[in-house]
Write a protein that holds these residues in place. Sequence first.
Motif, PDB file in Angstrom:
ATOM      1  N   LYS A  86     -21.579 -13.522 -13.070  1.00 27.42           N
ATOM      2  CA  LYS A  86     -23.023 -13.895 -12.881  1.00 27.42           C
ATOM      3  C   LYS A  86     -23.828 -12.553 -12.820  1.00 27.42           C
ATOM      4  O   LYS A  86     -24.667 -12.485 -13.406  1.00 27.42           O
ATOM      5  CB  LYS A  86     -23.359 -14.696 -11.431  1.00 27.42           C
ATOM      6  N   GLY A  90     -26.537 -11.694 -15.551  1.00 27.45           N
ATOM      7  CA  GLY A  90     -27.741 -11.345 -15.198  1.00 27.45           C
ATOM      8  C   GLY A  90     -28.165  -9.955 -15.801  1.00 27.45           C
ATOM      9  O   GLY A  90     -29.398  -9.871 -15.876  1.00 27.45           O
ATOM     10  N   HIS A 164     -30.131  -7.791  -9.104  1.00 24.66           N
ATOM     11  CA  HIS A 164     -29.651  -8.513 -10.439  1.00 24.66           C
ATOM     12  C   HIS A 164     -29.184  -9.941 -10.251  1.00 24.66           C
ATOM     13  O   HIS A 164     -29.297 -10.787 -10.829  1.00 24.66           O
ATOM     14  CB  HIS A 164     -28.483  -7.617 -11.000  1.00 24.66           C
ATOM     15  N   ARG A 165     -28.381  -9.931  -8.932  1.00 18.08           N
ATOM     16  CA  ARG A 165     -28.063 -11.588  -8.449  1.00 18.08           C
ATOM     17  C   ARG A 165     -29.208 -12.310  -8.509  1.00 18.08           C
ATOM     18  O   ARG A 165     -29.361 -13.507  -8.774  1.00 18.08           O
ATOM     19  CB  ARG A 165     -27.312 -11.480  -7.554  1.00 18.08           C
ATOM     20  N   ASN A 168     -30.738 -13.409 -11.915  1.00 15.72           N
ATOM     21  CA  ASN A 168     -30.095 -14.597 -12.425  1.00 15.72           C
ATOM     22  C   ASN A 168     -30.611 -15.780 -11.840  1.00 15.72           C
ATOM     23  O   ASN A 168     -30.122 -16.333 -10.646  1.00 15.72           O
ATOM     24  CB  ASN A 168     -28.762 -14.270 -12.496  1.00 15.72           C
ATOM     25  N   ASN A 173     -25.802 -19.771  -8.873  1.00 22.48           N
ATOM     26  CA  ASN A 173     -25.975 -18.461  -8.174  1.00 22.48           C
ATOM     27  C   ASN A 173     -26.519 -18.784  -6.755  1.00 22.48           C
ATOM     28  O   ASN A 173     -26.103 -18.272  -5.705  1.00 22.48           O
ATOM     29  CB  ASN A 173     -27.043 -17.764  -8.583  1.00 22.48           C
TER      30      ASN A 173
END
Length: 185
Positions: A86, A90, A164-165, A168, A173
């Motif tokens: 992920k 992302g 960045h997580r 996404n 997530n």
Amino acid sequence: MKNNLPKWKFILMLNVHGIITIVALVGSYFVLRAFHKFWKLRTASNNILVSLSIADGLLAIPLILDIIQLCLKCNVGHCPLMHILKEVDGTITLFLLSVIVLHLSLMSSERFIAIKFALRYQAIVTKRRARIVSIAMWLWALVVNVAVPEVLQKTTGKDFRKFHRQMNTHECNTTHNTTQVHPIR
């Protein structure tokens, strides 16, 4: 623990991602092929268009990563390394979208110059300048989306990978994230 995603939704999502991936790759290939084959198309404005087409073609990578995530989620359940996939997805998505937006802005500026300074357009917008600015757009997006968060993490000690997580927005997530992410203030 497998996901309870209905089979029809799983198949629909796979088909949509697959079709978009194929269209992005084929469309980018046609633009690159035409630019390479016909020398009269090698103008300054088309150099920008080719760079944009490369970014669009590379957008197939995050789509393929999304397909992999979807298959892992539905067939395996929660994969222990899913968070790495992920993060990579992302980061690549954010980078390529930044490149695309910057190139669209560059194309708007180039069209403005063509209208406002019609008689001096050929002297202002050259192939060399178009290539330099396109390369600068790629480097700018790379620095802002990849290098800056890493440098800030090392200098401030804060974990900017969470940024960045958060970028996404994939459903997976939010459902399997084990770390609590607090908003940056």
